[in-house]
Design a protein around this motif. Sequence first.
Motif, short mmCIF file in Angstrom:
data_model
loop_
_atom_site.label_atom_id
_atom_site.label_comp_id
_atom_site.label_asym_id
_atom_site.label_seq_id
_atom_site.Cartn_x
_atom_site.Cartn_y
_atom_site.Cartn_z
N VAL A 114 0.87 -1.17 0.00
CA VAL A 114 0.00 0.00 0.00
C VAL A 114 0.92 1.22 0.00
N PRO A 115 0.98 1.95 -1.11
CA PRO A 115 1.91 3.08 -1.18
C PRO A 115 1.66 4.10 -0.07
N VAL A 116 2.73 4.73 0.36
CA VAL A 116 2.65 5.78 1.36
C VAL A 116 2.40 7.09 0.63
N GLU A 117 1.32 7.77 1.02
CA GLU A 117 0.98 9.04 0.38
C GLU A 117 1.63 10.18 1.14
N PRO A 118 2.50 10.95 0.50
CA PRO A 118 3.17 12.06 1.18
C PRO A 118 2.16 13.01 1.82
N GLY A 119 2.43 13.42 3.05
CA GLY A 119 1.56 14.35 3.77
C GLY A 119 0.45 13.70 4.57
N MET A 120 0.18 12.43 4.34
CA MET A 120 -0.87 11.73 5.08
C MET A 120 -0.28 11.18 6.38
N ILE A 121 -1.07 11.27 7.45
CA ILE A 121 -0.65 10.72 8.73
C ILE A 121 -1.14 9.28 8.80
N GLU A 122 -0.23 8.35 8.99
CA GLU A 122 -0.54 6.92 9.04
C GLU A 122 -0.03 6.35 10.36
N GLU A 123 -0.66 5.27 10.79
CA GLU A 123 -0.16 4.55 11.96
C GLU A 123 0.71 3.40 11.47
N TYR A 124 1.89 3.28 12.08
CA TYR A 124 2.80 2.19 11.77
C TYR A 124 3.02 1.40 13.05
N VAL A 125 2.64 0.13 13.02
CA VAL A 125 2.77 -0.73 14.19
C VAL A 125 3.85 -1.75 13.88
N LEU A 126 4.92 -1.72 14.63
CA LEU A 126 5.97 -2.70 14.37
C LEU A 126 6.31 -3.48 15.62
N ARG A 127 6.75 -4.68 15.39
CA ARG A 127 7.08 -5.60 16.49
C ARG A 127 8.56 -5.50 16.77
N LEU A 128 8.89 -5.36 18.04
CA LEU A 128 10.28 -5.45 18.46
C LEU A 128 10.59 -6.91 18.71
N TYR A 129 11.76 -7.34 18.30
CA TYR A 129 12.14 -8.72 18.56
C TYR A 129 12.28 -8.93 20.06
N PRO A 130 11.79 -10.05 20.58
CA PRO A 130 11.81 -10.29 22.04
C PRO A 130 13.22 -10.18 22.61
N PHE A 131 13.29 -9.66 23.81
CA PHE A 131 14.58 -9.51 24.48
C PHE A 131 14.39 -9.59 25.98
N ALA A 132 15.48 -9.80 26.68
CA ALA A 132 15.48 -9.77 28.14
C ALA A 132 16.65 -8.88 28.56
N ALA A 133 16.39 -7.94 29.42
CA ALA A 133 17.45 -7.03 29.87
C ALA A 133 17.11 -6.52 31.25
N THR A 134 18.13 -6.28 32.04
CA THR A 134 17.98 -5.63 33.33
C THR A 134 18.55 -4.23 33.18
N PHE A 135 17.76 -3.23 33.48
CA PHE A 135 18.22 -1.85 33.37
C PHE A 135 18.68 -1.37 34.73
N LEU A 136 19.93 -0.99 34.80
CA LEU A 136 20.52 -0.55 36.06
C LEU A 136 20.11 0.88 36.38
N LEU A 137 20.19 1.24 37.64
CA LEU A 137 19.85 2.58 38.09
C LEU A 137 20.66 3.61 37.31
N GLY A 138 19.99 4.61 36.80
CA GLY A 138 20.66 5.66 36.04
C GLY A 138 20.73 5.41 34.55
N HIS A 139 20.38 4.21 34.10
CA HIS A 139 20.40 3.90 32.67
C HIS A 139 19.11 4.37 32.02
N LYS A 140 19.15 4.58 30.71
CA LYS A 140 18.00 5.02 29.94
C LYS A 140 17.69 4.01 28.84
N LEU A 141 16.42 3.90 28.50
CA LEU A 141 15.98 3.11 27.36
C LEU A 141 15.81 4.10 26.21
N ILE A 142 16.55 3.90 25.13
CA ILE A 142 16.55 4.82 24.00
C ILE A 142 15.91 4.13 22.79
#
Length: 120
Positions: free
Chosen positions: A42-70
């Motif tokens: 389905v072509p993307v029409e310039p200027g139109m606002i579309e919703e894009y839903v994408l799946r992140l590949y599963p992961f496991a992580a522990t975020f330490l104090l002071g770290h950020k998720l980017i």
Amino acid sequence: MWDEAPDGRRQLITTGYLKASHRELDERSGEGDPYHPHTRAVPVEPGMIEEYVLRLYPFAATFLLGHKLIAELSCDEPLADAHNAMLPPDAFHLPVGRPVTHKVYRDARHPSRLVLPHTA
């Protein structure tokens, strides 16, 4: 997605990809688990606002104090990268070869969000 330490060092923790013209979802989709049938472009029409839903590949992580998720968005992926070993074979798409600009909307009418599973 990156884990960023207080000193600025980053570690890649997961990735996700979606070819914009293949954004169509079907009934097998669920919250945090979209299913794209890839049966038609389905072509993307310039200027139109579309919703894009994408799946992140599963992961496991522990975020330490002071770290950020980017979350980092781009409109192309490198053909050769130190992190490509993490990617499944179907993760690559042919780039269009011309510059494009994407604008992410986040307001009352366009509630952008990132859905991640977590445990305390």
